[in-house]
Motif scaffolding. Structure first.
Motif, PDB file in Angstrom:
ATOM      1  N   THR A 209       2.796  -4.918   6.115  1.00  0.00           N
ATOM      2  CA  THR A 209       1.801  -4.459   7.084  1.00  0.00           C
ATOM      3  C   THR A 209       2.241  -4.649   8.530  1.00  0.00           C
ATOM      4  OG1 THR A 209       0.682  -6.571   6.647  1.00  0.00           O
ATOM      5  CG2 THR A 209      -0.264  -4.600   5.645  1.00  0.00           C
ATOM      6  N   GLU A 233      -6.442  -7.264   6.111  1.00  0.00           N
ATOM      7  CA  GLU A 233      -5.613  -6.052   6.125  1.00  0.00           C
ATOM      8  C   GLU A 233      -4.345  -6.279   5.313  1.00  0.00           C
ATOM      9  OE1 GLU A 233      -2.478  -3.882   9.172  1.00  0.00           O
ATOM     10  OE2 GLU A 233      -3.987  -5.241   9.981  1.00  0.00           O
ATOM     11  N   VAL A 234      -3.776  -7.479   5.431  1.00  0.00           N
ATOM     12  CA  VAL A 234      -2.508  -7.777   4.757  1.00  0.00           C
ATOM     13  C   VAL A 234      -2.658  -7.651   3.247  1.00  0.00           C
ATOM     14  CG1 VAL A 234      -0.721  -9.520   4.375  1.00  0.00           C
ATOM     15  CG2 VAL A 234      -1.769  -9.284   6.643  1.00  0.00           C
ATOM     16  N   THR A 237      -4.194  -3.888   2.038  1.00  0.00           N
ATOM     17  CA  THR A 237      -3.224  -2.789   2.152  1.00  0.00           C
ATOM     18  C   THR A 237      -2.117  -2.934   1.122  1.00  0.00           C
ATOM     19  OG1 THR A 237      -3.672  -2.729   4.532  1.00  0.00           O
ATOM     20  CG2 THR A 237      -1.770  -1.481   3.751  1.00  0.00           C
ATOM     21  N   ASN A 238      -1.676  -4.172   0.907  1.00  0.00           N
ATOM     22  CA  ASN A 238      -0.564  -4.404  -0.012  1.00  0.00           C
ATOM     23  C   ASN A 238      -0.954  -4.297  -1.480  1.00  0.00           C
ATOM     24  OD1 ASN A 238       2.176  -5.156   1.199  1.00  0.00           O
ATOM     25  ND2 ASN A 238       0.749  -6.277   2.523  1.00  0.00           N
ATOM     26  N   CYS A 356      -2.608   4.296  10.621  1.00  0.00           N
ATOM     27  CA  CYS A 356      -1.188   3.949  10.714  1.00  0.00           C
ATOM     28  C   CYS A 356      -0.266   5.035  10.178  1.00  0.00           C
ATOM     29  CB  CYS A 356      -0.916   2.647   9.957  1.00  0.00           C
ATOM     30  SG  CYS A 356      -1.877   1.234  10.568  1.00  0.00           S
ATOM     31  N   GLN A 360       3.136   1.932   7.510  1.00  0.00           N
ATOM     32  CA  GLN A 360       3.092   0.784   6.601  1.00  0.00           C
ATOM     33  C   GLN A 360       3.538   1.164   5.200  1.00  0.00           C
ATOM     34  OE1 GLN A 360      -1.064  -0.345   7.108  1.00  0.00           O
ATOM     35  NE2 GLN A 360      -0.514  -2.019   8.481  1.00  0.00           N
ATOM     36  N   THR A 381      -2.235   4.795   5.518  1.00  0.00           N
ATOM     37  CA  THR A 381      -3.081   3.604   5.474  1.00  0.00           C
ATOM     38  C   THR A 381      -3.873   3.460   6.767  1.00  0.00           C
ATOM     39  OG1 THR A 381      -1.317   2.171   6.326  1.00  0.00           O
ATOM     40  CG2 THR A 381      -1.500   2.404   3.936  1.00  0.00           C
ATOM     41  N   ASN A 383      -6.911   0.607   8.718  1.00  0.00           N
ATOM     42  CA  ASN A 383      -7.580  -0.689   8.655  1.00  0.00           C
ATOM     43  C   ASN A 383      -8.531  -0.837   9.822  1.00  0.00           C
ATOM     44  OD1 ASN A 383      -6.154  -2.384  10.937  1.00  0.00           O
ATOM     45  ND2 ASN A 383      -4.517  -1.290   9.844  1.00  0.00           N
TER      46      ASN A 383
END
Length: 430
Positions: A209, A233-234, A237-238, A356, A360, A381, A383
């Motif tokens: 991210t 978010e980390v 998103t992952n 983004c 990412q 992505t 956030n």
């Protein structure tokens, strides 16, 4: 991360886009590294082919009884093996060096993002609500009579140091109710999927991210190598890190309430009073993973979700588009939502909502398999905060404060407080 092939195809456009972020041209250096990398890969592949050819000829020489040819070819294969290993190592080194360069470059701003140097160049796009007129001088949150005894910075400093707070009694309950209200609204009205995730993550997740490798000083790392998340978010998103998802599964819309941890590196002297800028805080975070063609539409939707929380709470706010000089590392376009704080007589950020693009997704190798069977492409992505719980608490306290030190609480929050409507001057919910 950027696609070196796209840079190769139009280096001038790439440099022009980065120049809007105040950066000097980088494509000459990148393309030189790319050329050397590709040359090393080609040389390694050629040497490997020569090695394979000689290895095949060894068998023929042995079968024919030609000992001289056999020994010559065996020596050639041994030499080629060492040469191939050396060339492959060099190709790998150059590939890693190029990737490191690309990892350190920010996302390219969208074409409609305003140019500018700092927050003074951000562009307001709308306002909602009218700041309340007070018959007395409004106080900052930590000065309100009913709040001050329930917001203890001295005990927090004893426990953990500066930029921490201990909330107690009614104030802790309001804080908890706010997070619950936000989650329920996003799930029941906005269609997000509630998610509970770890707050300790591996290096690769922070790389995915964009927090690493460039911004490690902004976060906390444990002695055994985990990172404390600066935002959910980390983790959210992952979830798609390394995956190729079906097109029909998009968009994926997640929401999570987590503790967040930031070192606030570089913020010395800023917002040292009160709980506006803390090392540990709570946030309700939204993340969307979308089809590349719908990410801008999703950006508008996510912004409306965050704004809707403030509207329900009756808190005046304004929404601004960040200029190129104020935009975050991984963003193509960012909307900041700023809530009115009468104690400071100004609007302060309570949410940033960013699209983004595939920036990412390239770092995470997250792709989408088109329904028509075409070649997989990187997902997009997004956030955004929905919202920062502590800052929302501050806004409620300052906007609802009364002259006697009590606080009138937003009607939307009453069901999550079991019908309680105000924080009395004595610090008790009533």
């Amino acid at each position: 991360m950027h696609d070196i092939r796209a840079i190769r195809e139009n280096p001038a456009a790439f440099d022009a886009a980065l120049s809007r972020r105040g950066m000097d041209p980088v494509s000459p250096r990148l393309l030189d590294m790319d050329e050397r990398r590709r040359a090393a890969i080609h040389a390694a592949e050629t040497a490997q082919a020569d090695q394979n050819r000689a290895a095949k000829e060894i068998g023929a020489a042995k079968a024919s009884g030609d000992e001289a040819a056999f020994e010559r070819l065996r020596a050639e294969v041994a030499a080629k093996k060492a040469e191939v290993a050396e060339m492959q190592a060099e190709a790998k080194r150059l590939d890693a060096a190029l990737e490191a360069e690309l990892m350190g470059l920010p996302n390219l701003p969208g074409a409609d993002v305003p140019d500018g140097a700092d927050e003074s160049d951000n562009v307001e796009i709308r306002r909602w609500g009218t700041p309340r007129s007070f018959d007395f001088a409004p106080k900052e949150h930590f000065e309100i009579a009913s709040v001050a005894p329930l917001m203890d910075f001295e005990v927090a400093a004893k426990l953990s140091g500066a930029r921490f707070v201990v909330l107690s009694g009614a104030l802790a309950r309001i804080h908890r109710a706010l997070a619950q209200f936000m989650l329920d609204t996003h799930v029941e009205e906005n269609g997000l999927t509630e998610t509970w995730t770890p707050v300790l993550v591996r290096d690769e997740m922070m790389v995915g991210t964009g927090q690493l490798p460039k911004f490690g000083e902004d976060s906390y790392r444990t002695s055994d190598g985990w990172w404390l998340v600066p935002t959910a978010e980390v983790t959210l998103t992952n979830i798609v890190n390394g995956l190729t998802v079906d097109e029909h599964s998009l968009p994926r819309r997640y929401v999570a309430h987590t503790q967040c941890f930031r070192s606030e590196a570089g913020s010395a002297g800023k917002d040292v009073r009160g709980m506006l800028r803390q090392h540990q805080f709570e946030k309700v975070e939204m993340v969307s993973v979308t089809h590349p063609e719908t990410s801008l539409e999703e950006h508008a939707r996510m912004t409306a979700c965050a704004e809707g929380i403030l509207e329900k709470l009756g808190l005046p706010f304004r929404t601004v588009v960040l200029c190129t000089g104020d935009m975050g590392f991984g963003a193509q376009r960012t909307h900041d939502i700023e809530v009115w704080l009468p104690g400071q007589d100004r609007y302060r950020e309570i949410s940033s909502v960013s699209v983004c693009g595939d920036f990412q997704a390239r770092r995470m190798n997250a792709r989408m398999k088109p329904a028509d069977g075409g070649k997989p492409v990187h997902v997009h992505t997004l956030n955004g905060s929905g919202l920062a719980v502590g800052r929302c608490l501050i806004a409620i306290l300052e906007n609802g404060q009364q002259e006697d030190g009590s606080v009138e609480l937003p009607e939307a929050l009453h069901p999550w407080l079991r019908g309680k409507t105000r924080l009395g001057a004595d610090g008790v919910l009533a």
